[in-house]
Design a protein around this motif. Structure first.
Motif, PDB file in Angstrom:
ATOM      1  N   SER A  29      -0.708 -21.224  24.040  1.00 30.28           N
ATOM      2  CA  SER A  29      -1.117 -21.902  22.799  1.00 30.28           C
ATOM      3  C   SER A  29       0.088 -22.604  22.165  1.00 30.28           C
ATOM      4  N   PRO A  30      -0.178 -23.627  21.358  1.00 27.51           N
ATOM      5  CA  PRO A  30       0.923 -24.340  20.693  1.00 27.51           C
ATOM      6  C   PRO A  30       1.801 -23.418  19.846  1.00 27.51           C
ATOM      7  N   SER A  31       1.193 -22.471  19.135  1.00 24.91           N
ATOM      8  CA  SER A  31       2.002 -21.579  18.300  1.00 24.91           C
ATOM      9  C   SER A  31       2.885 -20.665  19.158  1.00 24.91           C
ATOM     10  N   GLU A  32       2.330 -20.191  20.282  1.00 27.70           N
ATOM     11  CA  GLU A  32       3.135 -19.363  21.198  1.00 27.70           C
ATOM     12  C   GLU A  32       4.248 -20.186  21.821  1.00 27.70           C
ATOM     13  N   LEU A  33       3.978 -21.443  22.093  1.00 28.64           N
ATOM     14  CA  LEU A  33       4.975 -22.334  22.677  1.00 28.64           C
ATOM     15  C   LEU A  33       6.140 -22.547  21.710  1.00 28.64           C
ATOM     16  N   VAL A  34       5.829 -22.757  20.437  1.00 29.69           N
ATOM     17  CA  VAL A  34       6.877 -22.933  19.425  1.00 29.69           C
ATOM     18  C   VAL A  34       7.737 -21.674  19.341  1.00 29.69           C
ATOM     19  N   LEU A  35       7.099 -20.501  19.307  1.00 31.33           N
ATOM     20  CA  LEU A  35       7.847 -19.237  19.264  1.00 31.33           C
ATOM     21  C   LEU A  35       8.722 -19.077  20.504  1.00 31.33           C
ATOM     22  N   ALA A  36       8.187 -19.468  21.657  1.00 35.73           N
ATOM     23  CA  ALA A  36       8.959 -19.364  22.898  1.00 35.73           C
ATOM     24  C   ALA A  36      10.182 -20.276  22.863  1.00 35.73           C
ATOM     25  N   PHE A  37      10.022 -21.496  22.336  1.00 33.92           N
ATOM     26  CA  PHE A  37      11.166 -22.406  22.212  1.00 33.92           C
ATOM     27  C   PHE A  37      12.221 -21.815  21.282  1.00 33.92           C
ATOM     28  N   GLU A  38      11.776 -21.227  20.187  1.00 30.17           N
ATOM     29  CA  GLU A  38      12.714 -20.619  19.246  1.00 30.17           C
ATOM     30  C   GLU A  38      13.463 -19.459  19.904  1.00 30.17           C
ATOM     31  N   ARG A  39      12.730 -18.608  20.628  1.00 33.82           N
ATOM     32  CA  ARG A  39      13.370 -17.475  21.314  1.00 33.82           C
ATOM     33  C   ARG A  39      14.368 -17.975  22.354  1.00 33.82           C
ATOM     34  N   THR A  40      13.957 -18.969  23.124  1.00 36.08           N
ATOM     35  CA  THR A  40      14.832 -19.508  24.168  1.00 36.08           C
ATOM     36  C   THR A  40      16.087 -20.113  23.551  1.00 36.08           C
ATOM     37  N   ALA A  41      15.932 -20.801  22.422  1.00 32.75           N
ATOM     38  CA  ALA A  41      17.086 -21.391  21.729  1.00 32.75           C
ATOM     39  C   ALA A  41      18.069 -20.321  21.258  1.00 32.75           C
ATOM     40  N   ARG A  42      17.566 -19.118  20.967  1.00 34.54           N
ATOM     41  CA  ARG A  42      18.435 -18.008  20.558  1.00 34.54           C
ATOM     42  C   ARG A  42      19.032 -17.273  21.760  1.00 34.54           C
ATOM     43  N   GLY A  43      18.704 -17.733  22.970  1.00 29.96           N
ATOM     44  CA  GLY A  43      19.229 -17.092  24.166  1.00 29.96           C
ATOM     45  C   GLY A  43      18.378 -15.939  24.661  1.00 29.96           C
ATOM     46  N   GLU A  44      17.188 -15.793  24.115  1.00 31.91           N
ATOM     47  CA  GLU A  44      16.269 -14.740  24.547  1.00 31.91           C
ATOM     48  C   GLU A  44      15.313 -15.291  25.595  1.00 31.91           C
ATOM     49  N   SER A  45      14.608 -14.403  26.270  1.00 32.68           N
ATOM     50  CA  SER A  45      13.611 -14.816  27.252  1.00 32.68           C
ATOM     51  C   SER A  45      12.224 -14.749  26.650  1.00 32.68           C
ATOM     52  N   ALA A  46      11.364 -15.623  27.130  1.00 32.04           N
ATOM     53  CA  ALA A  46       9.954 -15.603  26.743  1.00 32.04           C
ATOM     54  C   ALA A  46       9.141 -15.692  28.027  1.00 32.04           C
ATOM     55  N   LEU A  47       8.429 -14.629  28.341  1.00 36.26           N
ATOM     56  CA  LEU A  47       7.610 -14.597  29.551  1.00 36.26           C
ATOM     57  C   LEU A  47       6.153 -14.399  29.177  1.00 36.26           C
ATOM     58  N   HIS A  48       5.293 -15.200  29.767  1.00 35.06           N
ATOM     59  CA  HIS A  48       3.863 -14.995  29.611  1.00 35.06           C
ATOM     60  C   HIS A  48       3.551 -13.612  30.208  1.00 35.06           C
ATOM     61  N   PRO A  49       2.640 -12.843  29.597  1.00 31.61           N
ATOM     62  CA  PRO A  49       2.350 -11.499  30.119  1.00 31.61           C
ATOM     63  C   PRO A  49       2.008 -11.464  31.608  1.00 31.61           C
TER      64      PRO A  49
END
Length: 137
Positions: A29-49
């Motif tokens: 979803s767009p909201s999950e995508l925005v959160l994932a970009f924010e996490r990635t920008a902080r150096g964290e990982s974002a993985l779909h379940p």
């Protein structure tokens, strides 16, 4: 970050070995995508379940190769395994070792058979785990 429609273990592991820190599927979803970009920008990982589940499965399958099987590798096979672990494709391995791509493919097939692994991604994970458990090797 990688946004893909592929859910398979092999592509996920290849992406992670190539440096991807986040892996999302096309239906995110767009909201999950925005959160994932924010996490990635902080150096964290974002993985779909589903991608996370595929990663866990691929890592558990990659334990198939045994330490005694590693001893059965020839010096050249061990060298090819090291280069696979470093993330090099067959063409680059062939160039570095001054052999043909066909020779590298044959060596990779031999490595997979000896370590009882299904594909080169599993070989890379196996080599990575071995290196992590035995620093300096």
């Amino acid at each position: 970050m990688l946004l893909t429609r592929h859910e398979g273990d092999e592509r996920l592991i290849e992406a992670m070995l190539a440096g991807a820190t986040s892996y999302l599927l096309k239906g995110t979803s767009p909201s999950e995508l925005v959160l994932a970009f924010e996490r990635t920008a902080r150096g964290e990982s974002a993985l779909h379940p589903r991608a996370a589940a595929a990663m866990v499965h691929a890592l558990s399958v990659s334990t198939a190769g045994s330490e005694s099987a590693v001893d059965a590798l020839t010096g050249r096979e061990a060298e090819v395994l090291h280069l696979i672990d470093a993330g090099f494709p067959n063409a680059v391995i062939a160039q570095r070792l001054a052999v043909s791509k066909k020779t590298v493919k044959n060596r990779v097939s031999s490595i997979l058979a000896k370590l009882q692994l299904a594909h080169r991604t599993q070989a890379a994970v196996f080599a990575w785990r071995r290196r992590m458990s035995r620093p300096g090797l």
